[in-house]
Scaffold this motif. Structure first.
Motif, PDB file in Angstrom:
ATOM      1  N   PRO A 154       0.822  -1.209   0.000  1.00 42.47           N
ATOM      2  CA  PRO A 154       0.000   0.000   0.000  1.00 42.47           C
ATOM      3  C   PRO A 154       0.858   1.261   0.000  1.00 42.47           C
ATOM      4  CG  PRO A 154      -0.760  -1.542   1.663  1.00 42.47           C
ATOM      5  CD  PRO A 154       0.523  -2.089   1.131  1.00 42.47           C
ATOM      6  N   LYS A 155       0.254   2.363  -0.437  1.00 47.10           N
ATOM      7  CA  LYS A 155       0.944   3.654  -0.468  1.00 47.10           C
ATOM      8  C   LYS A 155       1.570   3.927   0.910  1.00 47.10           C
ATOM      9  CE  LYS A 155      -0.580   8.185  -1.431  1.00 47.10           C
ATOM     10  NZ  LYS A 155      -1.733   9.006  -1.780  1.00 47.10           N
ATOM     11  N   PRO A 156       2.849   4.344   0.966  1.00 49.29           N
ATOM     12  CA  PRO A 156       3.517   4.552   2.274  1.00 49.29           C
ATOM     13  C   PRO A 156       3.119   5.867   2.930  1.00 49.29           C
ATOM     14  CG  PRO A 156       5.037   5.058   0.496  1.00 49.29           C
ATOM     15  CD  PRO A 156       3.773   4.610  -0.161  1.00 49.29           C
ATOM     16  N   ASP A 157       1.816   6.007   3.205  1.00 50.48           N
ATOM     17  CA  ASP A 157       1.310   7.300   3.687  1.00 50.48           C
ATOM     18  C   ASP A 157       0.972   7.292   5.174  1.00 50.48           C
ATOM     19  OD1 ASP A 157      -0.830   5.599   3.574  1.00 50.48           O
ATOM     20  OD2 ASP A 157      -2.099   6.911   2.345  1.00 50.48           O
ATOM     21  N   ARG A 158       1.412   6.245   5.885  1.00 48.42           N
ATOM     22  CA  ARG A 158       1.144   6.162   7.333  1.00 48.42           C
ATOM     23  C   ARG A 158       2.200   5.250   7.970  1.00 48.42           C
ATOM     24  NH1 ARG A 158      -4.667   4.720   7.469  1.00 48.42           N
ATOM     25  NH2 ARG A 158      -4.730   5.722   5.440  1.00 48.42           N
ATOM     26  N   ALA A 159       2.306   5.324   9.276  1.00 47.55           N
ATOM     27  CA  ALA A 159       3.297   4.509   9.997  1.00 47.55           C
ATOM     28  C   ALA A 159       3.057   3.027   9.744  1.00 47.55           C
ATOM     29  CB  ALA A 159       3.203   4.800  11.494  1.00 47.55           C
ATOM     30  N   GLU A 160       4.158   2.278   9.737  1.00 45.20           N
ATOM     31  CA  GLU A 160       4.087   0.849   9.467  1.00 45.20           C
ATOM     32  C   GLU A 160       5.066   0.114  10.382  1.00 45.20           C
ATOM     33  OE1 GLU A 160       3.235  -0.075   5.457  1.00 45.20           O
ATOM     34  OE2 GLU A 160       4.944  -1.447   5.324  1.00 45.20           O
ATOM     35  N   ILE A 161       4.604  -0.957  11.014  1.00 48.40           N
ATOM     36  CA  ILE A 161       5.452  -1.758  11.902  1.00 48.40           C
ATOM     37  C   ILE A 161       5.357  -3.217  11.455  1.00 48.40           C
ATOM     38  CG2 ILE A 161       5.882  -2.496  14.278  1.00 48.40           C
ATOM     39  CD1 ILE A 161       4.472   0.178  15.125  1.00 48.40           C
ATOM     40  N   ALA A 162       6.515  -3.851  11.267  1.00 43.27           N
ATOM     41  CA  ALA A 162       6.542  -5.224  10.754  1.00 43.27           C
ATOM     42  C   ALA A 162       6.901  -6.226  11.847  1.00 43.27           C
ATOM     43  CB  ALA A 162       7.552  -5.320   9.609  1.00 43.27           C
ATOM     44  N   PHE A 163       6.364  -7.434  11.711  1.00 43.66           N
ATOM     45  CA  PHE A 163       6.685  -8.559  12.595  1.00 43.66           C
ATOM     46  C   PHE A 163       7.382  -9.630  11.759  1.00 43.66           C
ATOM     47  CE2 PHE A 163       4.121  -6.374  15.439  1.00 43.66           C
ATOM     48  CZ  PHE A 163       3.898  -7.056  16.633  1.00 43.66           C
ATOM     49  N   ILE A 164       8.501 -10.117  12.269  1.00 41.77           N
ATOM     50  CA  ILE A 164       9.250 -11.149  11.559  1.00 41.77           C
ATOM     51  C   ILE A 164       9.911 -12.065  12.585  1.00 41.77           C
ATOM     52  CG2 ILE A 164      11.415  -9.772  11.397  1.00 41.77           C
ATOM     53  CD1 ILE A 164      11.707 -10.983   8.522  1.00 41.77           C
ATOM     54  N   GLY A 165      10.207 -13.288  12.185  1.00 40.97           N
ATOM     55  CA  GLY A 165      10.887 -14.204  13.097  1.00 40.97           C
ATOM     56  C   GLY A 165      11.142 -15.522  12.406  1.00 40.97           C
ATOM     57  N   ARG A 166      11.886 -16.366  13.082  1.00 38.90           N
ATOM     58  CA  ARG A 166      12.165 -17.683  12.537  1.00 38.90           C
ATOM     59  C   ARG A 166      10.852 -18.443  12.381  1.00 38.90           C
ATOM     60  NH1 ARG A 166      13.974 -22.213  14.975  1.00 38.90           N
ATOM     61  NH2 ARG A 166      13.862 -21.210  17.000  1.00 38.90           N
ATOM     62  N   SER A 167      10.802 -19.339  11.393  1.00 34.75           N
ATOM     63  CA  SER A 167       9.582 -20.122  11.159  1.00 34.75           C
ATOM     64  C   SER A 167       9.121 -20.796  12.450  1.00 34.75           C
ATOM     65  CB  SER A 167       9.853 -21.198  10.098  1.00 34.75           C
ATOM     66  OG  SER A 167      10.235 -20.588   8.897  1.00 34.75           O
ATOM     67  N   ASN A 168       7.817 -20.747  12.691  1.00 34.33           N
ATOM     68  CA  ASN A 168       7.187 -21.411  13.837  1.00 34.33           C
ATOM     69  C   ASN A 168       7.504 -20.769  15.184  1.00 34.33           C
ATOM     70  OD1 ASN A 168       5.219 -23.335  14.016  1.00 34.33           O
ATOM     71  ND2 ASN A 168       6.584 -24.948  14.717  1.00 34.33           N
ATOM     72  N   VAL A 169       7.828 -19.472  15.170  1.00 30.01           N
ATOM     73  CA  VAL A 169       8.160 -18.779  16.427  1.00 30.01           C
ATOM     74  C   VAL A 169       6.901 -18.298  17.157  1.00 30.01           C
ATOM     75  CG1 VAL A 169       8.392 -16.429  15.480  1.00 30.01           C
ATOM     76  CG2 VAL A 169       9.879 -17.152  17.375  1.00 30.01           C
ATOM     77  N   GLY A 170       5.736 -18.405  16.479  1.00 29.34           N
ATOM     78  CA  GLY A 170       4.490 -17.962  17.106  1.00 29.34           C
ATOM     79  C   GLY A 170       4.089 -16.558  16.686  1.00 29.34           C
ATOM     80  N   LYS A 171       4.521 -16.170  15.502  1.00 26.76           N
ATOM     81  CA  LYS A 171       4.294 -14.794  15.025  1.00 26.76           C
ATOM     82  C   LYS A 171       2.809 -14.504  14.792  1.00 26.76           C
ATOM     83  CE  LYS A 171       6.280 -14.223  11.105  1.00 26.76           C
ATOM     84  NZ  LYS A 171       5.223 -14.238  10.078  1.00 26.76           N
ATOM     85  N   SER A 172       2.156 -15.410  14.047  1.00 24.41           N
ATOM     86  CA  SER A 172       0.738 -15.188  13.747  1.00 24.41           C
ATOM     87  C   SER A 172      -0.095 -15.191  15.027  1.00 24.41           C
ATOM     88  CB  SER A 172       0.218 -16.250  12.773  1.00 24.41           C
ATOM     89  OG  SER A 172       0.963 -16.189  11.568  1.00 24.41           O
ATOM     90  N   SER A 173       0.241 -16.092  15.956  1.00 26.10           N
ATOM     91  CA  SER A 173      -0.506 -16.158  17.229  1.00 26.10           C
ATOM     92  C   SER A 173      -0.363 -14.855  18.009  1.00 26.10           C
ATOM     93  CB  SER A 173       0.011 -17.313  18.094  1.00 26.10           C
ATOM     94  OG  SER A 173      -0.166 -18.537  17.429  1.00 26.10           O
ATOM     95  N   LEU A 174       0.848 -14.277  18.006  1.00 27.74           N
ATOM     96  CA  LEU A 174       1.055 -13.030  18.748  1.00 27.74           C
ATOM     97  C   LEU A 174       0.318 -11.866  18.091  1.00 27.74           C
ATOM     98  CD1 LEU A 174       2.421 -11.713  21.191  1.00 27.74           C
ATOM     99  CD2 LEU A 174       4.387 -11.206  19.716  1.00 27.74           C
ATOM    100  N   ILE A 175       0.328 -11.823  16.766  1.00 22.77           N
ATOM    101  CA  ILE A 175      -0.414 -10.764  16.052  1.00 22.77           C
ATOM    102  C   ILE A 175      -1.899 -10.875  16.389  1.00 22.77           C
ATOM    103  CG2 ILE A 175      -1.178  -9.995  13.750  1.00 22.77           C
ATOM    104  CD1 ILE A 175       1.686 -10.636  12.756  1.00 22.77           C
ATOM    105  N   ASN A 176      -2.427 -12.095  16.378  1.00 23.50           N
ATOM    106  CA  ASN A 176      -3.838 -12.295  16.715  1.00 23.50           C
ATOM    107  C   ASN A 176      -4.125 -11.891  18.161  1.00 23.50           C
ATOM    108  OD1 ASN A 176      -4.228 -13.274  14.147  1.00 23.50           O
ATOM    109  ND2 ASN A 176      -4.148 -15.425  14.739  1.00 23.50           N
ATOM    110  N   ALA A 177      -3.166 -12.160  19.056  1.00 23.53           N
ATOM    111  CA  ALA A 177      -3.353 -11.816  20.473  1.00 23.53           C
ATOM    112  C   ALA A 177      -3.370 -10.302  20.682  1.00 23.53           C
ATOM    113  CB  ALA A 177      -2.251 -12.447  21.322  1.00 23.53           C
ATOM    114  N   ILE A 178      -2.437  -9.571  20.059  1.00 22.77           N
ATOM    115  CA  ILE A 178      -2.401  -8.129  20.330  1.00 22.77           C
ATOM    116  C   ILE A 178      -3.536  -7.373  19.637  1.00 22.77           C
ATOM    117  CG2 ILE A 178       0.086  -8.040  20.867  1.00 22.77           C
ATOM    118  CD1 ILE A 178       0.517  -6.672  18.170  1.00 22.77           C
ATOM    119  N   THR A 179      -4.056  -7.970  18.532  1.00 24.05           N
ATOM    120  CA  THR A 179      -5.191  -7.317  17.857  1.00 24.05           C
ATOM    121  C   THR A 179      -6.528  -7.843  18.383  1.00 24.05           C
ATOM    122  OG1 THR A 179      -5.134  -8.974  16.081  1.00 24.05           O
ATOM    123  CG2 THR A 179      -3.921  -6.917  15.709  1.00 24.05           C
ATOM    124  N   GLU A 180      -6.451  -8.896  19.223  1.00 22.57           N
ATOM    125  CA  GLU A 180      -7.632  -9.556  19.789  1.00 22.57           C
ATOM    126  C   GLU A 180      -8.574 -10.060  18.700  1.00 22.57           C
ATOM    127  OE1 GLU A 180      -9.344  -7.221  22.928  1.00 22.57           O
ATOM    128  OE2 GLU A 180      -7.564  -7.471  24.182  1.00 22.57           O
TER     129      GLU A 180
END
Length: 204
Positions: free
Chosen positions: A18-44
């Motif tokens: 998307p157009k870079p017109d607002r702040a952006e924060i990325a999540f990255i990690g080794r495979s199977n580190v629980g990234k998707s679960s943490l994103i779901n947890a903080i966004t509820e």
């Protein structure tokens, strides 16, 4: 706290983000580190980021719009996902291009499994971020899976190792997607980053 999160777009080309017109924060990690679960947890939102027992589920750059204000980005995991070398090299090129070129990127959360001793691949990735000027913080995951003292021991070992490579270890958070540990502190930090970006204090 995050009130609303919605999926915007997935793509394999950083140029199509998307157009870079607002702040952006990325999540990255080794495979199977629980990234998707943490994103779901903080966004509820349980199903926002797709979780899987199979490493390497996230294969694209996924943008989510948070509170109609900023983007949270779920990046492909690095490490031992079982894909062929050509695909793996493609992912790595996509991730490094995104991290180096994305002008509105104001923070990168590097997720690390708190149950493990320091892993070379994590240390190398954080060193790469430091070398390239990518603004990274460490997020230790799965803290509910062992005792607090074991978590602390692994984190201190990681920080000590890291300090052999970088002048100063990045800020870190200790989290558990399952128990909600660290969720509030991490969310506050993300919102603070967005505020700083909005006020012009951050110049990615």
């Amino acid at each position: 706290m995050i009130k609303e999160a919605k999926f915007v777009i997935s793509n394999s080309n950083p140029g199509n983000c998307p157009k870079p017109d607002r702040a952006e924060i990325a999540f990255i990690g080794r495979s199977n580190v629980g990234k998707s679960s943490l994103i779901n947890a903080i966004t509820e939102q349980k199903g926002l980021a797709k979780t899987s027992q199979k490493p390497g589920k996230t294969q694209l750059i996924n943008h989510f719009l948070i509170d109609e204000h900023w983007y949270l980005v779920d990046l492909p995991g690095y490490g031992f996902a079982k894909v062929n070398k050509k695909v793996k090299d493609g992912w790595e090129a996509m991730i490094s291009t995104y991290l180096k070129k994305r002008e509105n990127l104001c923070g990168v959360c590097v997720l690390i499994d708190s149950r493990l001793p320091p892993q070379q691949i994590d240390l190398e990735f954080i060193l790469w971020c430091a070398t390239e000027g990518v603004p990274a913080v460490l997020v230790f995951t799965k803290a509910d899976k062992q005792s607090k003292s074991k978590t602390s021991q692994n984190i201190q070992a990681f920080i000590r190792k890291l300090e052999n490579f970088v002048e100063e270890a990045p800020q870190y958070f200790i989290t558990s997607a399952e128990k909600g540990t660290g969720k509030e502190e991490l969310t506050e930090f993300l919102e603070e980053l967005v505020k700083e970006y909005d006020s012009g204090e951050l110049n990615p």
